[in-house]
Scaffold this motif. Structure first.
Motif, PDB file in Angstrom:
ATOM      1  N   LEU A  63       7.917   5.346   6.153  1.00 18.28           N
ATOM      2  CA  LEU A  63       8.125   3.903   6.237  1.00 18.28           C
ATOM      3  C   LEU A  63       9.098   3.568   7.365  1.00 18.28           C
ATOM      4  CD1 LEU A  63       7.433   1.190   4.967  1.00 18.28           C
ATOM      5  CD2 LEU A  63       9.303   1.531   3.352  1.00 18.28           C
ATOM      6  N   ALA A  64      10.174   4.332   7.486  1.00 19.52           N
ATOM      7  CA  ALA A  64      11.136   4.110   8.569  1.00 19.52           C
ATOM      8  C   ALA A  64      10.507   4.405   9.921  1.00 19.52           C
ATOM      9  CB  ALA A  64      12.367   4.994   8.357  1.00 19.52           C
ATOM     10  N   ALA A  65       9.660   5.446   9.983  1.00 20.79           N
ATOM     11  CA  ALA A  65       9.020   5.802  11.252  1.00 20.79           C
ATOM     12  C   ALA A  65       8.114   4.692  11.745  1.00 20.79           C
ATOM     13  CB  ALA A  65       8.230   7.100  11.076  1.00 20.79           C
ATOM     14  N   VAL A  66       7.370   4.063  10.815  1.00 19.25           N
ATOM     15  CA  VAL A  66       6.432   3.011  11.215  1.00 19.25           C
ATOM     16  C   VAL A  66       7.172   1.706  11.514  1.00 19.25           C
ATOM     17  CG1 VAL A  66       4.429   1.655  10.489  1.00 19.25           C
ATOM     18  CG2 VAL A  66       4.570   4.077   9.882  1.00 19.25           C
ATOM     19  N   LEU A  67       8.186   1.390  10.719  1.00 20.14           N
ATOM     20  CA  LEU A  67       8.884   0.111  10.888  1.00 20.14           C
ATOM     21  C   LEU A  67       9.875   0.137  12.045  1.00 20.14           C
ATOM     22  CD1 LEU A  67       9.659  -0.938   7.200  1.00 20.14           C
ATOM     23  CD2 LEU A  67       7.943  -1.918   8.735  1.00 20.14           C
ATOM     24  N   TYR A  68      10.649   1.200  12.151  1.00 24.23           N
ATOM     25  CA  TYR A  68      11.795   1.208  13.069  1.00 24.23           C
ATOM     26  C   TYR A  68      11.709   2.257  14.177  1.00 24.23           C
ATOM     27  CZ  TYR A  68      13.664  -1.285   9.008  1.00 24.23           C
ATOM     28  OH  TYR A  68      13.842  -2.140   7.967  1.00 24.23           O
ATOM     29  N   ALA A 110       3.057   6.891  15.107  1.00 29.38           N
ATOM     30  CA  ALA A 110       2.902   5.490  14.709  1.00 29.38           C
ATOM     31  C   ALA A 110       3.048   4.554  15.911  1.00 29.38           C
ATOM     32  CB  ALA A 110       3.941   5.146  13.649  1.00 29.38           C
ATOM     33  N   HIS A 111       3.981   4.850  16.819  1.00 28.12           N
ATOM     34  CA  HIS A 111       4.190   4.003  18.007  1.00 28.12           C
ATOM     35  C   HIS A 111       2.980   4.063  18.938  1.00 28.12           C
ATOM     36  CE1 HIS A 111       6.285   1.892  21.199  1.00 28.12           C
ATOM     37  NE2 HIS A 111       5.921   2.865  22.037  1.00 28.12           N
ATOM     38  N   VAL A 172      -0.176   6.786   1.565  1.00 27.97           N
ATOM     39  CA  VAL A 172      -0.717   5.899   2.589  1.00 27.97           C
ATOM     40  C   VAL A 172      -0.914   4.472   2.079  1.00 27.97           C
ATOM     41  CG1 VAL A 172      -2.721   5.443   4.058  1.00 27.97           C
ATOM     42  CG2 VAL A 172      -1.733   7.745   3.952  1.00 27.97           C
ATOM     43  N   PRO A 173      -1.594   4.233   0.946  1.00 28.65           N
ATOM     44  CA  PRO A 173      -1.768   2.840   0.500  1.00 28.65           C
ATOM     45  C   PRO A 173      -0.439   2.129   0.211  1.00 28.65           C
ATOM     46  CG  PRO A 173      -3.244   4.322  -0.683  1.00 28.65           C
ATOM     47  CD  PRO A 173      -2.275   5.185   0.041  1.00 28.65           C
ATOM     48  N   VAL A 174       0.495   2.841  -0.432  1.00 34.87           N
ATOM     49  CA  VAL A 174       1.774   2.223  -0.776  1.00 34.87           C
ATOM     50  C   VAL A 174       2.564   1.883   0.484  1.00 34.87           C
ATOM     51  CG1 VAL A 174       3.984   2.590  -1.940  1.00 34.87           C
ATOM     52  CG2 VAL A 174       1.863   3.379  -3.012  1.00 34.87           C
ATOM     53  N   THR A 175       2.642   2.828   1.403  1.00 31.22           N
ATOM     54  CA  THR A 175       3.414   2.598   2.628  1.00 31.22           C
ATOM     55  C   THR A 175       2.793   1.505   3.474  1.00 31.22           C
ATOM     56  OG1 THR A 175       3.969   4.962   2.591  1.00 31.22           O
ATOM     57  CG2 THR A 175       4.476   3.751   4.592  1.00 31.22           C
ATOM     58  N   ALA A 176       1.464   1.508   3.579  1.00 29.22           N
ATOM     59  CA  ALA A 176       0.794   0.462   4.366  1.00 29.22           C
ATOM     60  C   ALA A 176       1.065  -0.912   3.770  1.00 29.22           C
ATOM     61  CB  ALA A 176      -0.706   0.737   4.415  1.00 29.22           C
ATOM     62  N   MET A 177       1.045  -1.026   2.464  1.00 28.38           N
ATOM     63  CA  MET A 177       1.325  -2.312   1.810  1.00 28.38           C
ATOM     64  C   MET A 177       2.743  -2.783   2.126  1.00 28.38           C
ATOM     65  SD  MET A 177       1.449  -3.179  -2.259  1.00 28.38           S
ATOM     66  CE  MET A 177       2.952  -2.186  -2.400  1.00 28.38           C
ATOM     67  N   LEU A 178       3.707  -1.850   2.091  1.00 27.89           N
ATOM     68  CA  LEU A 178       5.089  -2.225   2.364  1.00 27.89           C
ATOM     69  C   LEU A 178       5.297  -2.639   3.817  1.00 27.89           C
ATOM     70  CD1 LEU A 178       6.911   0.534   0.279  1.00 27.89           C
ATOM     71  CD2 LEU A 178       6.736  -1.886  -0.257  1.00 27.89           C
ATOM     72  N   VAL A 179       4.664  -1.909   4.732  1.00 24.40           N
ATOM     73  CA  VAL A 179       4.784  -2.269   6.155  1.00 24.40           C
ATOM     74  C   VAL A 179       4.198  -3.650   6.406  1.00 24.40           C
ATOM     75  CG1 VAL A 179       4.017  -1.669   8.486  1.00 24.40           C
ATOM     76  CG2 VAL A 179       4.823   0.127   6.941  1.00 24.40           C
ATOM     77  N   PHE A 180       3.023  -3.891   5.840  1.00 24.73           N
ATOM     78  CA  PHE A 180       2.378  -5.197   6.038  1.00 24.73           C
ATOM     79  C   PHE A 180       3.228  -6.321   5.450  1.00 24.73           C
ATOM     80  CE2 PHE A 180      -0.686  -8.515   4.865  1.00 24.73           C
ATOM     81  CZ  PHE A 180      -1.307  -8.708   6.103  1.00 24.73           C
ATOM     82  N   SER A 181       3.793  -6.097   4.261  1.00 24.12           N
ATOM     83  CA  SER A 181       4.658  -7.116   3.650  1.00 24.12           C
ATOM     84  C   SER A 181       5.908  -7.350   4.484  1.00 24.12           C
ATOM     85  CB  SER A 181       5.056  -6.685   2.234  1.00 24.12           C
ATOM     86  OG  SER A 181       3.926  -6.553   1.414  1.00 24.12           O
ATOM     87  N   TYR A 182       6.468  -6.286   5.043  1.00 20.28           N
ATOM     88  CA  TYR A 182       7.688  -6.396   5.867  1.00 20.28           C
ATOM     89  C   TYR A 182       7.425  -7.263   7.090  1.00 20.28           C
ATOM     90  CZ  TYR A 182      11.626  -4.845   8.767  1.00 20.28           C
ATOM     91  OH  TYR A 182      12.744  -4.800   9.568  1.00 20.28           O
TER      92      TYR A 182
END
Length: 436
Positions: A63-68, A110-111, A172-182
Protein backbone atom coordinates in the motif's frame (compact mmCIF):
# COMPACT_ATOMS: atom_id res chain seq x y z
CA UNK A 1 24.90 -10.12 4.22
CA UNK A 2 27.37 -7.35 3.63
CA UNK A 3 26.35 -7.16 -0.02
CA UNK A 4 22.66 -7.02 0.90
CA UNK A 5 23.28 -4.31 3.48
CA UNK A 6 25.39 -2.16 1.16
CA UNK A 7 22.91 -2.55 -1.69
CA UNK A 8 20.02 -1.53 0.56
CA UNK A 9 21.89 1.52 1.82
CA UNK A 10 22.75 2.53 -1.74
CA UNK A 11 19.10 2.24 -2.77
CA UNK A 12 17.93 4.35 0.19
CA UNK A 13 20.55 7.06 -0.46
CA UNK A 14 19.62 7.18 -4.15
CA UNK A 15 15.93 7.50 -3.35
CA UNK A 16 16.61 10.24 -0.77
CA UNK A 17 18.60 12.24 -3.30
CA UNK A 18 15.93 11.75 -5.95
CA UNK A 19 13.14 12.89 -3.59
CA UNK A 20 14.78 16.17 -2.50
CA UNK A 21 12.57 19.22 -2.95
CA UNK A 22 9.27 17.36 -2.68
CA UNK A 23 6.67 18.05 0.00
CA UNK A 24 7.04 15.24 2.52
CA UNK A 25 4.43 16.16 5.12
CA UNK A 26 1.44 14.09 3.94
CA UNK A 27 3.73 11.25 2.89
CA UNK A 28 5.44 11.10 6.29
CA UNK A 29 2.14 11.02 8.16
CA UNK A 30 0.65 8.33 5.95
CA UNK A 31 3.84 6.25 5.94
CA UNK A 32 4.03 6.49 9.74
CA UNK A 33 0.48 5.17 10.07
CA UNK A 34 1.22 2.29 7.72
CA UNK A 35 4.50 1.57 9.53
CA UNK A 36 2.61 1.26 12.82
CA UNK A 37 0.10 -1.09 11.19
CA UNK A 38 2.91 -3.22 9.69
CA UNK A 39 4.64 -3.40 13.07
CA UNK A 40 1.42 -4.58 14.72
CA UNK A 41 0.84 -7.17 12.00
CA UNK A 42 4.37 -8.54 12.30
CA UNK A 43 3.93 -9.01 16.03
CA UNK A 44 1.08 -11.42 15.21
CA UNK A 45 2.77 -13.43 12.46
CA UNK A 46 1.54 -16.98 11.91
CA UNK A 47 3.92 -19.90 11.44
CA UNK A 48 2.90 -22.08 8.50
CA UNK A 49 5.90 -24.42 8.62
CA UNK A 50 9.30 -24.65 10.34
CA UNK A 51 10.75 -22.57 7.49
CA UNK A 52 7.94 -20.10 6.80
CA UNK A 53 5.90 -17.50 8.63
CA UNK A 54 3.22 -15.27 7.17
CA UNK A 55 1.66 -12.04 8.35
CA UNK A 56 -0.35 -9.21 6.82
CA UNK A 57 2.61 -6.83 7.08
CA UNK A 58 3.05 -7.17 3.32
CA UNK A 59 -0.26 -5.38 2.80
CA UNK A 60 0.81 -2.01 4.28
CA UNK A 61 4.18 -2.32 2.51
CA UNK A 62 2.51 -2.70 -0.89
CA UNK A 63 0.00 0.00 0.00
CA UNK A 64 2.84 2.41 0.83
CA UNK A 65 4.67 1.46 -2.38
CA UNK A 66 1.64 2.26 -4.54
CA UNK A 67 0.55 5.40 -2.67
CA UNK A 68 3.86 7.03 -1.75
CA UNK A 69 6.61 5.29 -3.72
CA UNK A 70 9.57 3.00 -2.93
CA UNK A 71 11.17 5.13 -0.19
CA UNK A 72 8.01 5.09 1.95
CA UNK A 73 7.66 1.35 1.32
CA UNK A 74 11.22 0.80 2.58
CA UNK A 75 10.46 2.73 5.77
CA UNK A 76 7.31 0.70 6.37
CA UNK A 77 9.14 -2.58 5.72
CA UNK A 78 11.99 -1.65 8.06
CA UNK A 79 9.53 -0.67 10.80
CA UNK A 80 7.74 -4.01 10.50
CA UNK A 81 10.94 -5.84 11.43
CA UNK A 82 11.79 -3.81 14.53
CA UNK A 83 10.51 -6.67 16.79
CA UNK A 84 13.29 -8.89 15.40
CA UNK A 85 16.03 -6.41 16.35
CA UNK A 86 17.81 -8.74 18.76
CA UNK A 87 20.78 -11.08 18.60
CA UNK A 88 21.88 -12.41 16.22
CA UNK A 89 21.85 -8.98 14.61
CA UNK A 90 23.12 -10.40 11.32
CA UNK A 91 19.77 -12.15 10.91
CA UNK A 92 17.91 -8.87 11.45
CA UNK A 93 20.17 -7.12 8.93
CA UNK A 94 19.54 -9.86 6.37
CA UNK A 95 15.78 -9.79 6.83
CA UNK A 96 15.57 -5.98 6.79
CA UNK A 97 17.75 -5.68 3.69
CA UNK A 98 15.79 -8.36 1.88
CA UNK A 99 12.44 -6.77 2.70
CA UNK A 100 13.72 -3.29 1.81
CA UNK A 101 14.84 -4.46 -1.62
CA UNK A 102 11.51 -6.21 -2.16
CA UNK A 103 9.67 -3.01 -1.15
CA UNK A 104 11.82 -1.06 -3.61
CA UNK A 105 10.85 -3.49 -6.37
CA UNK A 106 7.17 -3.01 -5.48
CA UNK A 107 7.42 0.78 -5.49
CA UNK A 108 9.32 1.00 -8.79
CA UNK A 109 6.92 -1.47 -10.46
CA UNK A 110 3.87 0.46 -9.30
CA UNK A 111 5.39 3.76 -10.53
CA UNK A 112 6.17 2.26 -13.94
CA UNK A 113 2.54 1.15 -14.41
CA UNK A 114 0.89 4.19 -12.81
CA UNK A 115 3.35 7.12 -12.90
CA UNK A 116 0.62 9.81 -12.71
CA UNK A 117 -1.24 8.14 -9.81
CA UNK A 118 -4.41 7.71 -11.84
CA UNK A 119 -7.92 7.61 -10.39
CA UNK A 120 -8.98 4.90 -12.85
CA UNK A 121 -9.88 1.64 -11.11
CA UNK A 122 -8.33 -0.51 -13.85
CA UNK A 123 -4.98 1.26 -13.60
CA UNK A 124 -5.06 1.06 -9.80
CA UNK A 125 -5.76 -2.67 -9.85
CA UNK A 126 -2.98 -3.24 -12.40
CA UNK A 127 -0.48 -1.24 -10.33
CA UNK A 128 -1.41 -2.99 -7.10
CA UNK A 129 -1.29 -6.44 -8.69
CA UNK A 130 2.09 -5.76 -10.28
CA UNK A 131 3.50 -4.29 -7.06
CA UNK A 132 2.27 -7.24 -4.99
CA UNK A 133 3.79 -9.76 -7.38
CA UNK A 134 7.05 -7.82 -7.54
CA UNK A 135 7.30 -7.61 -3.74
CA UNK A 136 6.64 -11.31 -3.26
CA UNK A 137 8.84 -12.50 -6.11
CA UNK A 138 11.76 -10.33 -4.97
CA UNK A 139 11.33 -11.38 -1.35
CA UNK A 140 10.96 -15.05 -2.25
CA UNK A 141 13.88 -14.98 -4.70
CA UNK A 142 16.27 -13.43 -2.19
CA UNK A 143 15.06 -15.76 0.57
CA UNK A 144 15.59 -18.83 -1.60
CA UNK A 145 19.07 -17.64 -2.59
CA UNK A 146 20.01 -17.13 1.04
CA UNK A 147 18.40 -20.45 1.94
CA UNK A 148 20.56 -22.30 -0.57
CA UNK A 149 23.64 -20.65 0.89
CA UNK A 150 22.55 -21.96 4.31
CA UNK A 151 22.07 -25.46 2.90
CA UNK A 152 18.28 -25.75 2.71
CA UNK A 153 16.97 -28.43 0.35
CA UNK A 154 14.82 -27.69 -2.69
CA UNK A 155 11.81 -29.20 -0.90
CA UNK A 156 12.32 -26.87 2.06
CA UNK A 157 12.66 -23.92 -0.28
CA UNK A 158 9.48 -24.90 -2.10
CA UNK A 159 7.57 -24.67 1.18
CA UNK A 160 8.48 -20.96 1.32
CA UNK A 161 6.27 -20.31 -1.70
CA UNK A 162 3.03 -21.28 0.07
CA UNK A 163 2.51 -17.84 1.68
CA UNK A 164 2.76 -16.25 -1.78
CA UNK A 165 -0.05 -18.40 -3.16
CA UNK A 166 -2.22 -17.45 -0.18
CA UNK A 167 -1.33 -13.75 -0.08
CA UNK A 168 -1.65 -12.56 -3.68
CA UNK A 169 -5.38 -13.30 -4.21
CA UNK A 170 -6.10 -11.95 -0.73
CA UNK A 171 -3.99 -8.78 -0.81
CA UNK A 172 -4.67 -7.43 -4.29
CA UNK A 173 -8.44 -6.69 -3.99
CA UNK A 174 -8.08 -5.18 -0.51
CA UNK A 175 -5.08 -3.03 -1.40
CA UNK A 176 -6.62 -1.86 -4.67
CA UNK A 177 -9.79 -0.81 -2.83
CA UNK A 178 -7.76 1.19 -0.30
CA UNK A 179 -5.66 2.91 -2.96
CA UNK A 180 -8.75 3.86 -4.94
CA UNK A 181 -10.48 5.20 -1.81
CA UNK A 182 -7.35 7.18 -0.85
CA UNK A 183 -7.15 8.88 -4.22
CA UNK A 184 -10.85 9.37 -4.99
CA UNK A 185 -12.52 9.79 -1.58
CA UNK A 186 -10.02 11.01 1.03
CA UNK A 187 -6.50 10.30 2.29
CA UNK A 188 -8.09 9.50 5.63
CA UNK A 189 -9.66 6.42 4.11
CA UNK A 190 -6.29 4.70 4.52
CA UNK A 191 -7.40 4.20 8.11
CA UNK A 192 -9.80 1.61 6.73
CA UNK A 193 -6.73 -0.57 6.38
CA UNK A 194 -7.06 -1.69 9.98
CA UNK A 195 -10.30 -3.60 9.42
CA UNK A 196 -9.24 -5.71 6.40
CA UNK A 197 -5.84 -6.24 8.00
CA UNK A 198 -7.45 -7.67 11.12
CA UNK A 199 -9.73 -9.84 8.98
CA UNK A 200 -6.80 -11.15 6.97
CA UNK A 201 -4.82 -11.85 10.12
CA UNK A 202 -7.81 -13.73 11.55
CA UNK A 203 -8.02 -15.82 8.39
CA UNK A 204 -4.36 -16.77 8.74
CA UNK A 205 -4.85 -17.66 12.40
CA UNK A 206 -7.88 -19.81 11.55
CA UNK A 207 -5.87 -21.50 8.80
CA UNK A 208 -3.08 -22.30 11.24
CA UNK A 209 -5.52 -23.59 13.87
CA UNK A 210 -7.28 -25.77 11.29
CA UNK A 211 -3.98 -27.29 10.17
CA UNK A 212 -2.92 -27.89 13.75
CA UNK A 213 -6.27 -29.47 14.61
CA UNK A 214 -6.06 -31.71 11.56
CA UNK A 215 -2.58 -32.87 12.54
CA UNK A 216 -3.66 -33.54 16.12
CA UNK A 217 -6.76 -35.44 14.95
CA UNK A 218 -4.73 -37.57 12.55
CA UNK A 219 -2.23 -38.32 15.29
CA UNK A 220 -5.03 -39.25 17.71
CA UNK A 221 -6.61 -41.58 15.15
CA UNK A 222 -3.29 -43.28 14.46
CA UNK A 223 -2.70 -43.67 18.19
CA UNK A 224 -6.17 -45.17 18.65
CA UNK A 225 -5.64 -47.64 15.80
CA UNK A 226 -2.29 -48.72 17.25
CA UNK A 227 -3.90 -49.14 20.68
CA UNK A 228 -6.74 -51.20 19.19
CA UNK A 229 -4.33 -53.48 17.36
CA UNK A 230 -2.09 -53.83 20.41
CA UNK A 231 -5.04 -54.72 22.63
CA UNK A 232 -6.39 -57.23 20.09
CA UNK A 233 -2.92 -58.76 19.67
CA UNK A 234 -2.62 -59.16 23.44
CA UNK A 235 -5.99 -60.95 23.58
CA UNK A 236 -5.00 -63.23 20.71
CA UNK A 237 -1.69 -64.05 22.39
CA UNK A 238 -3.60 -64.96 25.54
CA UNK A 239 -5.87 -67.32 23.61
CA UNK A 240 -3.00 -68.84 21.61
CA UNK A 241 -1.17 -69.59 24.85
CA UNK A 242 -4.29 -71.40 26.08
CA UNK A 243 -5.01 -73.43 22.94
CA UNK A 244 -2.02 -74.44 20.85
CA UNK A 245 -4.25 -76.04 18.22
CA UNK A 246 -5.82 -72.71 17.28
CA UNK A 247 -2.60 -70.67 17.44
CA UNK A 248 -2.57 -68.37 14.40
CA UNK A 249 -6.25 -69.09 13.66
CA UNK A 250 -7.44 -65.66 14.80
CA UNK A 251 -4.83 -63.82 12.74
CA UNK A 252 -5.74 -65.77 9.61
CA UNK A 253 -9.48 -65.25 10.15
CA UNK A 254 -8.86 -61.53 10.66
CA UNK A 255 -7.04 -61.26 7.34
CA UNK A 256 -9.70 -63.28 5.51
CA UNK A 257 -12.47 -61.13 7.01
CA UNK A 258 -10.67 -57.92 6.06
CA UNK A 259 -10.17 -59.11 2.48
CA UNK A 260 -13.79 -60.22 2.11
CA UNK A 261 -14.94 -56.82 3.38
CA UNK A 262 -12.61 -55.22 0.85
CA UNK A 263 -14.00 -57.38 -1.96
CA UNK A 264 -17.56 -56.47 -0.95
CA UNK A 265 -16.66 -52.80 -1.41
CA UNK A 266 -16.96 -51.81 2.24
CA UNK A 267 -15.20 -48.66 3.43
CA UNK A 268 -11.65 -48.79 4.85
CA UNK A 269 -13.11 -48.22 8.34
CA UNK A 270 -15.37 -51.26 7.95
CA UNK A 271 -12.46 -53.31 6.64
CA UNK A 272 -10.44 -52.34 9.70
CA UNK A 273 -13.39 -53.26 11.92
CA UNK A 274 -13.65 -56.66 10.24
CA UNK A 275 -9.94 -57.21 10.84
CA UNK A 276 -10.18 -56.34 14.53
CA UNK A 277 -13.29 -58.48 14.99
CA UNK A 278 -11.48 -61.39 13.38
CA UNK A 279 -8.55 -61.02 15.74
CA UNK A 280 -10.73 -61.22 18.85
CA UNK A 281 -13.65 -63.37 17.62
CA UNK A 282 -12.66 -66.40 19.75
CA UNK A 283 -11.56 -64.53 22.86
CA UNK A 284 -14.55 -65.98 24.75
CA UNK A 285 -12.83 -69.38 24.67
CA UNK A 286 -10.55 -68.29 27.49
CA UNK A 287 -13.63 -68.58 29.74
CA UNK A 288 -14.27 -72.23 28.86
CA UNK A 289 -13.50 -75.07 31.32
CA UNK A 290 -9.94 -76.49 31.22
CA UNK A 291 -9.50 -79.40 28.83
CA UNK A 292 -12.54 -78.62 26.70
CA UNK A 293 -10.60 -77.02 23.85
CA UNK A 294 -7.99 -79.79 23.84
CA UNK A 295 -10.45 -82.72 23.94
CA UNK A 296 -9.65 -85.24 21.20
CA UNK A 297 -12.94 -87.11 20.98
CA UNK A 298 -16.44 -85.84 20.23
CA UNK A 299 -18.05 -83.44 22.68
CA UNK A 300 -20.96 -84.45 24.89
CA UNK A 301 -24.19 -82.48 24.73
CA UNK A 302 -23.23 -80.56 27.88
CA UNK A 303 -19.73 -79.87 26.54
CA UNK A 304 -21.18 -78.63 23.25
CA UNK A 305 -23.44 -76.23 25.13
CA UNK A 306 -20.41 -74.96 27.04
CA UNK A 307 -18.50 -74.52 23.76
CA UNK A 308 -21.41 -72.63 22.21
CA UNK A 309 -21.24 -70.12 25.07
CA UNK A 310 -17.92 -68.69 23.88
CA UNK A 311 -19.47 -65.97 21.61
CA UNK A 312 -21.51 -64.66 24.55
CA UNK A 313 -18.48 -64.75 26.82
CA UNK A 314 -16.45 -62.89 24.21
CA UNK A 315 -19.14 -60.27 23.85
CA UNK A 316 -19.21 -59.64 27.62
CA UNK A 317 -15.43 -59.25 27.67
CA UNK A 318 -15.35 -56.85 24.72
CA UNK A 319 -18.43 -54.88 25.81
CA UNK A 320 -16.37 -53.50 28.71
CA UNK A 321 -13.70 -52.12 26.35
CA UNK A 322 -14.30 -48.55 25.17
CA UNK A 323 -14.68 -48.40 21.40
CA UNK A 324 -15.28 -52.15 21.03
CA UNK A 325 -19.10 -52.06 21.29
CA UNK A 326 -19.72 -52.85 17.61
CA UNK A 327 -16.96 -55.47 17.58
CA UNK A 328 -18.66 -57.07 20.60
CA UNK A 329 -21.89 -57.41 18.57
CA UNK A 330 -20.03 -58.97 15.64
CA UNK A 331 -18.27 -61.44 17.94
CA UNK A 332 -21.56 -62.42 19.60
CA UNK A 333 -23.22 -63.28 16.29
CA UNK A 334 -20.40 -64.85 14.25
CA UNK A 335 -21.88 -68.36 14.78
CA UNK A 336 -25.40 -67.42 13.71
CA UNK A 337 -26.78 -69.10 10.56
CA UNK A 338 -28.87 -67.73 7.73
CA UNK A 339 -31.58 -70.35 8.45
CA UNK A 340 -31.81 -69.37 12.13
CA UNK A 341 -30.22 -72.60 13.43
CA UNK A 342 -27.12 -70.86 14.77
CA UNK A 343 -26.27 -69.59 18.25
CA UNK A 344 -26.51 -67.85 20.68
CA UNK A 345 -29.64 -65.92 19.55
CA UNK A 346 -30.94 -67.87 16.56
CA UNK A 347 -30.96 -64.83 14.27
CA UNK A 348 -31.92 -65.35 10.62
CA UNK A 349 -30.69 -63.90 7.35
CA UNK A 350 -30.19 -60.15 7.46
CA UNK A 351 -30.93 -59.92 11.17
CA UNK A 352 -27.29 -61.02 11.47
CA UNK A 353 -24.85 -58.08 11.20
CA UNK A 354 -23.02 -58.03 7.87
CA UNK A 355 -19.56 -58.24 9.45
CA UNK A 356 -20.74 -61.21 11.53
CA UNK A 357 -21.76 -62.95 8.28
CA UNK A 358 -18.34 -62.11 6.86
CA UNK A 359 -16.63 -63.45 9.97
CA UNK A 360 -18.67 -66.68 9.86
CA UNK A 361 -17.34 -67.54 6.38
CA UNK A 362 -13.74 -66.61 7.24
CA UNK A 363 -13.88 -68.54 10.52
CA UNK A 364 -15.42 -71.67 8.97
CA UNK A 365 -12.92 -71.76 6.10
CA UNK A 366 -9.85 -71.41 8.28
CA UNK A 367 -11.20 -73.94 10.78
CA UNK A 368 -11.72 -76.47 7.99
CA UNK A 369 -8.24 -75.93 6.51
CA UNK A 370 -6.50 -76.17 9.91
CA UNK A 371 -5.55 -79.22 11.98
CA UNK A 372 -7.76 -79.91 14.98
CA UNK A 373 -7.37 -82.41 17.85
CA UNK A 374 -10.18 -84.52 16.42
CA UNK A 375 -9.32 -84.36 12.66
CA UNK A 376 -6.73 -83.39 10.07
CA UNK A 377 -6.97 -80.27 7.96
CA UNK A 378 -9.09 -80.34 4.82
CA UNK A 379 -7.75 -79.21 1.46
CA UNK A 380 -8.74 -75.80 0.17
CA UNK A 381 -10.89 -77.33 -2.57
CA UNK A 382 -12.88 -79.42 -0.09
CA UNK A 383 -13.33 -76.45 2.24
CA UNK A 384 -14.55 -74.27 -0.63
CA UNK A 385 -17.02 -76.98 -1.62
CA UNK A 386 -18.33 -77.10 1.95
CA UNK A 387 -18.80 -73.32 1.90
CA UNK A 388 -20.73 -73.57 -1.37
CA UNK A 389 -22.94 -76.30 0.09
CA UNK A 390 -23.75 -74.06 3.06
CA UNK A 391 -24.90 -71.10 0.94
CA UNK A 392 -28.38 -69.93 1.89
CA UNK A 393 -28.60 -72.11 4.98
CA UNK A 394 -25.45 -71.47 6.98
CA UNK A 395 -23.67 -68.74 5.01
CA UNK A 396 -24.55 -65.52 3.19
CA UNK A 397 -24.47 -66.08 -0.60
CA UNK A 398 -22.81 -62.74 -1.37
CA UNK A 399 -20.11 -63.26 1.26
CA UNK A 400 -19.26 -66.76 0.00
CA UNK A 401 -19.17 -65.48 -3.59
CA UNK A 402 -16.78 -62.69 -2.61
CA UNK A 403 -14.48 -65.08 -0.74
CA UNK A 404 -14.55 -67.56 -3.62
CA UNK A 405 -13.47 -64.78 -6.00
CA UNK A 406 -10.55 -64.01 -3.70
CA UNK A 407 -9.48 -67.65 -3.31
CA UNK A 408 -9.71 -68.27 -7.07
CA UNK A 409 -6.82 -65.83 -7.65
CA UNK A 410 -4.89 -66.40 -4.44
CA UNK A 411 -1.62 -68.35 -4.04
CA UNK A 412 -1.60 -71.67 -2.19
CA UNK A 413 0.01 -70.11 0.88
CA UNK A 414 -2.94 -67.76 1.23
CA UNK A 415 -5.52 -70.50 0.79
CA UNK A 416 -3.87 -72.48 3.57
CA UNK A 417 -3.77 -69.50 5.94
CA UNK A 418 0.02 -69.57 6.17
CA UNK A 419 1.12 -66.93 3.68
CA UNK A 420 1.10 -63.18 3.21
CA UNK A 421 -1.05 -61.15 0.89
CA UNK A 422 -1.92 -57.60 -0.03
CA UNK A 423 -5.64 -56.99 -0.65
CA UNK A 424 -6.71 -54.88 -3.60
CA UNK A 425 -10.23 -53.46 -3.29
CA UNK A 426 -10.71 -53.32 -7.04
CA UNK A 427 -9.30 -56.68 -8.09
CA UNK A 428 -7.74 -58.70 -5.26
CA UNK A 429 -5.17 -60.87 -6.96
CA UNK A 430 -2.26 -60.98 -4.53
CA UNK A 431 -3.52 -61.09 -0.96
CA UNK A 432 -2.02 -61.13 2.51
CA UNK A 433 -2.66 -63.14 5.64
CA UNK A 434 -0.79 -62.17 8.78
CA UNK A 435 -0.34 -65.39 10.72
CA UNK A 436 1.44 -65.72 14.05
Amino acid sequence: MAALGLLSIAVVVTLLIESQGRAAGPIVAGAAALAAAALLAELQSVRLSPQAEVSVSTLPIVLAAVLYGPLAAICVSAASLLPTLRPPYARWLTWTSTRALAATAAGITAHMIDPSRSHGIATVVAAVCAATVAEHVANLGLSCFLGRLRGLTLRELASLASPVLIAIPLYVPVTAMLVFSYRVVSPWSVALFLFPALVAQKLFLLYQEQRQTSRELASAMESKERANLSFAAALVATLDARDRYTAGHSAAVAAYARDIACRLGLSPDRQQLAHLAGLVHDIGKIGLPPGLLEKVGPLTLDERRQMEAHPSIGERILRNVEGYEEIADVVRHHHERMDGQGYPDGLTAYEIPLLARVLAVADAYDAMTSDRPYRDAMSSDVARLRLAQGVGTQFDTAVVAAFEAILANAPATYSSGAGESEPNPAAPVRLRVIAS
